[in-house]
Every structure is written in C-alpha cells, then in structure tokens.
Design a protein around this motif. Structure first.
Motif, PDB file in Angstrom:
ATOM      1  N   UNK A  60       0.732  -1.347  -0.089  1.00  0.00           N
ATOM      2  CA  UNK A  60       0.056   0.000  -0.058  1.00  0.00           C
ATOM      3  C   UNK A  60       0.875   1.155  -0.159  1.00  0.00           C
ATOM      4  N   UNK A  61       0.614   2.319  -0.784  1.00  0.00           N
ATOM      5  CA  UNK A  61       1.136   3.503  -0.791  1.00  0.00           C
ATOM      6  C   UNK A  61       0.547   4.239   0.026  1.00  0.00           C
ATOM      7  N   UNK A  62       1.569   5.010   1.233  1.00  0.00           N
ATOM      8  CA  UNK A  62       1.262   5.592   2.410  1.00  0.00           C
ATOM      9  C   UNK A  62       1.156   7.128   1.917  1.00  0.00           C
ATOM     10  N   UNK A  63       0.034   7.883   2.409  1.00  0.00           N
ATOM     11  CA  UNK A  63      -0.007   9.100   2.264  1.00  0.00           C
ATOM     12  C   UNK A  63       1.301   9.941   3.081  1.00  0.00           C
ATOM     13  N   UNK A  64       1.365  11.177   2.850  1.00  0.00           N
ATOM     14  CA  UNK A  64       2.764  11.951   3.384  1.00  0.00           C
ATOM     15  C   UNK A  64       2.312  12.450   5.019  1.00  0.00           C
ATOM     16  N   UNK A  65       1.221  12.062   4.993  1.00  0.00           N
ATOM     17  CA  UNK A  65       0.637  12.492   6.585  1.00  0.00           C
ATOM     18  C   UNK A  65       1.078  11.357   7.570  1.00  0.00           C
ATOM     19  N   UNK A  66       1.498  10.412   7.201  1.00  0.00           N
ATOM     20  CA  UNK A  66       1.722   9.278   8.076  1.00  0.00           C
ATOM     21  C   UNK A  66       2.994   9.482   8.981  1.00  0.00           C
ATOM     22  N   UNK A  67       3.110   9.331  10.229  1.00  0.00           N
ATOM     23  CA  UNK A  67       4.085   9.394  11.106  1.00  0.00           C
ATOM     24  C   UNK A  67       4.793   7.995  11.201  1.00  0.00           C
ATOM     25  N   UNK A  68       5.958   8.036  10.534  1.00  0.00           N
ATOM     26  CA  UNK A  68       6.619   6.609  10.092  1.00  0.00           C
ATOM     27  C   UNK A  68       6.862   5.846  11.636  1.00  0.00           C
ATOM     28  N   UNK A  69       7.434   6.820  12.556  1.00  0.00           N
ATOM     29  CA  UNK A  69       7.737   6.229  13.951  1.00  0.00           C
ATOM     30  C   UNK A  69       6.339   5.723  14.654  1.00  0.00           C
ATOM     31  N   UNK A  87      -0.866   9.587  12.422  1.00  0.00           N
ATOM     32  CA  UNK A  87      -0.821  10.839  11.757  1.00  0.00           C
ATOM     33  C   UNK A  87       0.320  11.795  12.279  1.00  0.00           C
ATOM     34  N   UNK A  88       1.057  12.484  11.263  1.00  0.00           N
ATOM     35  CA  UNK A  88       1.883  13.605  11.956  1.00  0.00           C
ATOM     36  C   UNK A  88       0.945  14.664  12.868  1.00  0.00           C
ATOM     37  N   UNK A  89       1.774  15.191  13.613  1.00  0.00           N
ATOM     38  CA  UNK A  89       0.941  16.405  14.511  1.00  0.00           C
ATOM     39  C   UNK A  89       0.388  17.544  13.357  1.00  0.00           C
ATOM     40  N   UNK A  90       1.111  17.868  12.547  1.00  0.00           N
ATOM     41  CA  UNK A  90       0.682  18.893  11.733  1.00  0.00           C
ATOM     42  C   UNK A  90      -0.394  18.318  10.770  1.00  0.00           C
ATOM     43  N   UNK A  91      -0.670  17.112  10.764  1.00  0.00           N
ATOM     44  CA  UNK A  91      -1.427  16.617   9.870  1.00  0.00           C
ATOM     45  C   UNK A  91      -2.763  16.675  10.447  1.00  0.00           C
ATOM     46  N   UNK A  92      -2.989  16.560  11.861  1.00  0.00           N
ATOM     47  CA  UNK A  92      -4.229  16.349  12.427  1.00  0.00           C
ATOM     48  C   UNK A  92      -4.891  17.756  12.398  1.00  0.00           C
TER      49      UNK A  92
END
Length: 147
Positions: free
Chosen positions: A107-116, A133-138
C-alpha cells in the motif's frame, strides 16, 4: 495435451457406471482447476480516523511470527508465509502432504503518516495495523462563529 469435456448428460453413460462419471466430472470441472491456480489475497479494510489510519487484514490460520511488515519510503508491504508438512504412515502405505501459504500486499502511504508511530497486532485471525498521523496533519476542530 488438451482436455476435452464430453457432454455426459446428452449421452446416456450414467446408466453404465454413474460413479466413474461423477468422479471425472468433479475432477476436471473448471472450478476444481481454477481454484487451485488463483492466488488468494486476504481481504483488507482501510479506514481513517482523526489521529490515525487503520488497515485490517483478514488472515486466519496464521501465527504472529508468520507476518513480515516492511516500510520503505512511502510503501508498506505486508507479507506472510506458512509451511506445513503432514506425514502419516498407516498399514502398507505412507502419505506425506505439504501445504504452503503465502501472500504479499503493498500500500502507498500518504505524506501525513508518522513513520515512527506504526503498530501491528494480530488477534482472532485479523491483522490490524495502526498508522499514526503527523501532528501537523491532525486537523484541529473548532467552532466558527457566524458574524
């Protein structure tokens, strides 16, 4: 070699030996062959909440150790491999059966995913991946007042 399906119902061959005809009909019908040649890929549900993405994969009969989950750049790959071997020795013969199950889904992940912040759990035949999700994406919810 080509398999030719003879019309058994138009000829009255059932009267001769009905057992032989039903065995060959079941053995060489299209479902028997195609079911074993088609690769089986588990069904997946993907959902999004305010703080994360969730991937649920139905994969019954596997163990936690059978799964391999890799993240490479913006691609997540979920794969599993299970090998079984059964041996039975009875009377004058022995029988050995091998069962091999494997699949792989990416699956291709969107840029908003926090990989950690990726977690995986397997319970009741369902693999659940939670991708934070990344904090700035919420998106912050707020009430906008009409003036």
């Amino acid at each position: 070699m080509a398999l030719i399906k003879f019309p058994t119902k138009s000829l009255n061959t059932d009267a001769v030996n009905p057992f032989v005809n039903t065995v060959f009909d079941n053995l060489f019908n299209d479902n028997f062959i195609s079911d074993r040649l088609v690769s089986r890929v588990p069904a997946v549900n993907i959902s999004e909440t305010e703080k994360s993405f969730k991937i649920e994969m139905a994969a019954p009969g596997l163990d936690k150790s059978d799964f391999k989950i890799n993240v490479d750049k913006n691609l997540i790959t979920i794969s599993a491999e299970k090998k079984e071997e059964q041996t039975s020795e009875e009377k004058l013969y022995s029988k050995k059966e091998f069962n091999y199950t494997s699949f792989s889904r990416s699956f291709t992940l969107p840029d908003t995913v926090d990989y950690s912040n990726i977690e995986a759990a397997y319970e009741g035949g369902i693999l659940v991946l939670t991708l934070g999700k990344k904090e700035d994406a919420i998106i912050a919810k707020r009430l906008i007042e009409v003036k």
